[in-house]
Design a protein around this motif. Structure first.
Motif, PDB file in Angstrom:
ATOM      1  N   PRO A 144      11.283  -6.827  -6.360  1.00  0.00           N
ATOM      2  CA  PRO A 144      12.494  -7.508  -6.803  1.00  0.00           C
ATOM      3  C   PRO A 144      12.271  -8.733  -7.685  1.00  0.00           C
ATOM      4  O   PRO A 144      13.225  -9.391  -8.072  1.00  0.00           O
ATOM      5  CB  PRO A 144      13.178  -7.911  -5.492  1.00  0.00           C
ATOM      6  N   GLY A 145      11.028  -9.020  -8.025  1.00  0.00           N
ATOM      7  CA  GLY A 145      10.747 -10.174  -8.864  1.00  0.00           C
ATOM      8  C   GLY A 145      10.281 -11.354  -8.033  1.00  0.00           C
ATOM      9  O   GLY A 145      10.315 -11.324  -6.809  1.00  0.00           O
ATOM     10  N   GLY A 146       9.814 -12.361  -8.723  1.00  0.00           N
ATOM     11  CA  GLY A 146       9.301 -13.556  -8.040  1.00  0.00           C
ATOM     12  C   GLY A 146       8.106 -14.083  -8.806  1.00  0.00           C
ATOM     13  O   GLY A 146       8.263 -14.660  -9.872  1.00  0.00           O
ATOM     14  N   ILE A 147       6.907 -13.834  -8.292  1.00  0.00           N
ATOM     15  CA  ILE A 147       5.712 -14.348  -8.965  1.00  0.00           C
ATOM     16  C   ILE A 147       5.277 -13.462 -10.123  1.00  0.00           C
ATOM     17  O   ILE A 147       4.447 -13.859 -10.927  1.00  0.00           O
ATOM     18  CB  ILE A 147       4.531 -14.535  -7.976  1.00  0.00           C
ATOM     19  N   SER A 148       5.819 -12.265 -10.210  1.00  0.00           N
ATOM     20  CA  SER A 148       5.547 -11.341 -11.298  1.00  0.00           C
ATOM     21  C   SER A 148       6.883 -10.758 -11.738  1.00  0.00           C
ATOM     22  O   SER A 148       7.919 -11.016 -11.129  1.00  0.00           O
ATOM     23  CB  SER A 148       4.592 -10.242 -10.821  1.00  0.00           C
ATOM     24  N   GLU A 149       6.866  -9.943 -12.785  1.00  0.00           N
ATOM     25  CA  GLU A 149       8.125  -9.392 -13.269  1.00  0.00           C
ATOM     26  C   GLU A 149       8.666  -8.308 -12.339  1.00  0.00           C
ATOM     27  O   GLU A 149       7.927  -7.684 -11.589  1.00  0.00           O
ATOM     28  CB  GLU A 149       7.964  -8.837 -14.683  1.00  0.00           C
ATOM     29  N   THR A 150       9.969  -8.101 -12.402  1.00  0.00           N
ATOM     30  CA  THR A 150      10.628  -7.046 -11.645  1.00  0.00           C
ATOM     31  C   THR A 150      10.102  -5.700 -12.144  1.00  0.00           C
ATOM     32  O   THR A 150       9.869  -5.522 -13.340  1.00  0.00           O
ATOM     33  CB  THR A 150      12.150  -7.129 -11.846  1.00  0.00           C
ATOM     34  N   GLU A 151       9.917  -4.755 -11.196  1.00  0.00           N
ATOM     35  CA  GLU A 151       9.421  -3.442 -11.601  1.00  0.00           C
ATOM     36  C   GLU A 151       9.717  -2.398 -10.538  1.00  0.00           C
ATOM     37  O   GLU A 151       9.981  -2.718  -9.384  1.00  0.00           O
ATOM     38  CB  GLU A 151       7.921  -3.469 -11.864  1.00  0.00           C
ATOM     39  N   ILE A 152       9.675  -1.149 -10.978  1.00  0.00           N
ATOM     40  CA  ILE A 152       9.720   0.003 -10.086  1.00  0.00           C
ATOM     41  C   ILE A 152       8.376   0.696 -10.210  1.00  0.00           C
ATOM     42  O   ILE A 152       7.918   0.959 -11.322  1.00  0.00           O
ATOM     43  CB  ILE A 152      10.877   0.951 -10.448  1.00  0.00           C
ATOM     44  N   LEU A 153       7.746   0.976  -9.081  1.00  0.00           N
ATOM     45  CA  LEU A 153       6.411   1.591  -9.057  1.00  0.00           C
ATOM     46  C   LEU A 153       6.481   2.934  -8.348  1.00  0.00           C
ATOM     47  O   LEU A 153       7.117   3.055  -7.303  1.00  0.00           O
ATOM     48  CB  LEU A 153       5.432   0.677  -8.330  1.00  0.00           C
ATOM     49  N   LEU A 154       5.824   3.942  -8.941  1.00  0.00           N
ATOM     50  CA  LEU A 154       5.678   5.261  -8.333  1.00  0.00           C
ATOM     51  C   LEU A 154       4.191   5.521  -8.123  1.00  0.00           C
ATOM     52  O   LEU A 154       3.433   5.567  -9.084  1.00  0.00           O
ATOM     53  CB  LEU A 154       6.276   6.347  -9.226  1.00  0.00           C
ATOM     54  N   ALA A 155       3.784   5.664  -6.876  1.00  0.00           N
ATOM     55  CA  ALA A 155       2.381   5.944  -6.556  1.00  0.00           C
ATOM     56  C   ALA A 155       2.117   7.439  -6.696  1.00  0.00           C
ATOM     57  O   ALA A 155       2.887   8.257  -6.211  1.00  0.00           O
ATOM     58  CB  ALA A 155       2.070   5.492  -5.133  1.00  0.00           C
ATOM     59  N   TYR A 156       1.024   7.797  -7.385  1.00  0.00           N
ATOM     60  CA  TYR A 156       0.614   9.198  -7.442  1.00  0.00           C
ATOM     61  C   TYR A 156      -0.709   9.415  -6.716  1.00  0.00           C
ATOM     62  O   TYR A 156      -1.178  10.527  -6.549  1.00  0.00           O
ATOM     63  CB  TYR A 156       0.564   9.734  -8.877  1.00  0.00           C
ATOM     64  N   GLY A 157      -1.317   8.348  -6.262  1.00  0.00           N
ATOM     65  CA  GLY A 157      -2.556   8.380  -5.492  1.00  0.00           C
ATOM     66  C   GLY A 157      -2.647   7.075  -4.723  1.00  0.00           C
ATOM     67  O   GLY A 157      -1.635   6.491  -4.354  1.00  0.00           O
ATOM     68  N   GLY A 158      -3.861   6.604  -4.521  1.00  0.00           N
ATOM     69  CA  GLY A 158      -4.063   5.356  -3.796  1.00  0.00           C
ATOM     70  C   GLY A 158      -3.597   4.147  -4.587  1.00  0.00           C
ATOM     71  O   GLY A 158      -3.964   3.983  -5.745  1.00  0.00           O
TER      72      GLY A 158
ATOM     73  N   HIS B 103       0.839  -1.205   0.000  1.00  0.00           N
ATOM     74  CA  HIS B 103       0.000   0.000   0.000  1.00  0.00           C
ATOM     75  C   HIS B 103       0.868   1.247   0.000  1.00  0.00           C
ATOM     76  O   HIS B 103       1.021   1.912   1.031  1.00  0.00           O
ATOM     77  CB  HIS B 103      -0.946  -0.016   1.204  1.00  0.00           C
ATOM     78  N   ALA B 104       1.428   1.580  -1.151  1.00  0.00           N
ATOM     79  CA  ALA B 104       2.269   2.768  -1.287  1.00  0.00           C
ATOM     80  C   ALA B 104       1.411   4.020  -1.262  1.00  0.00           C
ATOM     81  O   ALA B 104       0.307   4.038  -1.793  1.00  0.00           O
ATOM     82  CB  ALA B 104       3.053   2.700  -2.594  1.00  0.00           C
ATOM     83  N   GLY B 105       1.945   5.064  -0.648  1.00  0.00           N
ATOM     84  CA  GLY B 105       1.279   6.356  -0.634  1.00  0.00           C
ATOM     85  C   GLY B 105       1.809   7.242  -1.747  1.00  0.00           C
ATOM     86  O   GLY B 105       2.868   6.965  -2.326  1.00  0.00           O
ATOM     87  N   PRO B 106       1.099   8.327  -2.060  1.00  0.00           N
ATOM     88  CA  PRO B 106       1.553   9.239  -3.107  1.00  0.00           C
ATOM     89  C   PRO B 106       2.985   9.711  -2.859  1.00  0.00           C
ATOM     90  O   PRO B 106       3.332  10.129  -1.754  1.00  0.00           O
ATOM     91  CB  PRO B 106       0.566  10.404  -3.019  1.00  0.00           C
ATOM     92  N   GLY B 107       3.813   9.597  -3.894  1.00  0.00           N
ATOM     93  CA  GLY B 107       5.199  10.021  -3.803  1.00  0.00           C
ATOM     94  C   GLY B 107       6.157   8.951  -3.325  1.00  0.00           C
ATOM     95  O   GLY B 107       7.359   9.187  -3.248  1.00  0.00           O
ATOM     96  N   GLN B 108       5.646   7.766  -3.026  1.00  0.00           N
ATOM     97  CA  GLN B 108       6.523   6.675  -2.619  1.00  0.00           C
ATOM     98  C   GLN B 108       6.891   5.827  -3.841  1.00  0.00           C
ATOM     99  O   GLN B 108       6.046   5.550  -4.687  1.00  0.00           O
ATOM    100  CB  GLN B 108       5.864   5.806  -1.564  1.00  0.00           C
ATOM    101  N   ILE B 109       8.159   5.429  -3.884  1.00  0.00           N
ATOM    102  CA  ILE B 109       8.656   4.602  -4.982  1.00  0.00           C
ATOM    103  C   ILE B 109       9.082   3.255  -4.412  1.00  0.00           C
ATOM    104  O   ILE B 109       9.815   3.182  -3.424  1.00  0.00           O
ATOM    105  CB  ILE B 109       9.828   5.296  -5.710  1.00  0.00           C
ATOM    106  N   LEU B 110       8.579   2.188  -5.053  1.00  0.00           N
ATOM    107  CA  LEU B 110       8.843   0.820  -4.617  1.00  0.00           C
ATOM    108  C   LEU B 110       9.619   0.069  -5.691  1.00  0.00           C
ATOM    109  O   LEU B 110       9.411   0.290  -6.883  1.00  0.00           O
ATOM    110  CB  LEU B 110       7.534   0.053  -4.380  1.00  0.00           C
TER     111      LEU B 110
ATOM    112  N   LEU C  57       2.376  15.634  -9.144  1.00  0.00           N
ATOM    113  CA  LEU C  57       2.377  14.168  -9.181  1.00  0.00           C
ATOM    114  C   LEU C  57       1.118  13.614  -9.853  1.00  0.00           C
ATOM    115  O   LEU C  57       1.202  12.747 -10.721  1.00  0.00           O
ATOM    116  CB  LEU C  57       2.528  13.626  -7.761  1.00  0.00           C
ATOM    117  N   LYS C  58      -0.040  14.104  -9.476  1.00  0.00           N
ATOM    118  CA  LYS C  58      -1.286  13.618 -10.074  1.00  0.00           C
ATOM    119  C   LYS C  58      -1.351  13.998 -11.563  1.00  0.00           C
ATOM    120  O   LYS C  58      -1.851  13.235 -12.382  1.00  0.00           O
ATOM    121  CB  LYS C  58      -2.487  14.151  -9.317  1.00  0.00           C
ATOM    122  N   LYS C  59      -0.825  15.175 -11.909  1.00  0.00           N
ATOM    123  CA  LYS C  59      -0.772  15.588 -13.324  1.00  0.00           C
ATOM    124  C   LYS C  59       0.062  14.593 -14.125  1.00  0.00           C
ATOM    125  O   LYS C  59      -0.307  14.224 -15.243  1.00  0.00           O
ATOM    126  CB  LYS C  59      -0.191  16.993 -13.454  1.00  0.00           C
ATOM    127  N   LEU C  60       1.197  14.179 -13.561  1.00  0.00           N
ATOM    128  CA  LEU C  60       2.035  13.183 -14.238  1.00  0.00           C
ATOM    129  C   LEU C  60       1.263  11.886 -14.423  1.00  0.00           C
ATOM    130  O   LEU C  60       1.230  11.324 -15.518  1.00  0.00           O
ATOM    131  CB  LEU C  60       3.315  12.922 -13.444  1.00  0.00           C
TER     132      LEU C  60
END
Length: 137
Positions: A78-92, A68-75, A117-120
């Protein structure tokens, strides 16, 4: 004070590493700077954008992970059951994939430019992929 400058879709954001809570993820990403990629809108997670990284293995495990990332948090997932990724939350965000719920390492937090952030996020949703870059401030 920002340690990083993140540029995406014509917007500029200041950011800091979450060294105390995700030291291994931060150390790994520091070695990649400057880093460039493309963000696309998430499919299952809500209000977020992500950098798909396929089978990339950054050699880190879970630390400071959340679904549950909050706006402005980047996760980093590291991979596993889905592909590796970097996520940036701009809302919920409830981080998920077609495989179900995921958790990613919260390793960067935006510190400035949050009013854009929301504009992006909306620009990526309605216009498509945008370039993103991470560099030292």
């Amino acid at each position: 004070m920002s340690e990083l400058i993140i540029k995406a879709g014509g917007f500029t954001f200041g950011a800091r590493f979450e060294e105390a809570d995700a030291p291994k993820t931060c150390a790994m990403f520091r070695k990649l700077l400057p880093y460039k990629g493309q963000i696309v809108h998430v499919r299952w997670s809500g209000e977020g954008v992500w950098i798909p990284l396929g089978d990339e293995d950054f050699g880190v495990e879970y630390e400071n992970h959340t679904s549950h990332a909050g706006p402005g948090q980047i996760l980093l997932y590291p991979g596993g059951i889905s592909e590796t990724e970097i996520l940036l939350a701009y809302g919920g965000v409830c981080f998920a994939s077609k495989m179900g719920m995921l958790a990613g390492n919260h390793f960067i937090t935006l510190t400035s430019g949050l009013s854009n952030l929301k504009k992006l996020g909306n620009a990526v949703l309605w216009e498509g992929a945008k370039d993103i870059s991470f560099e030292f401030a």
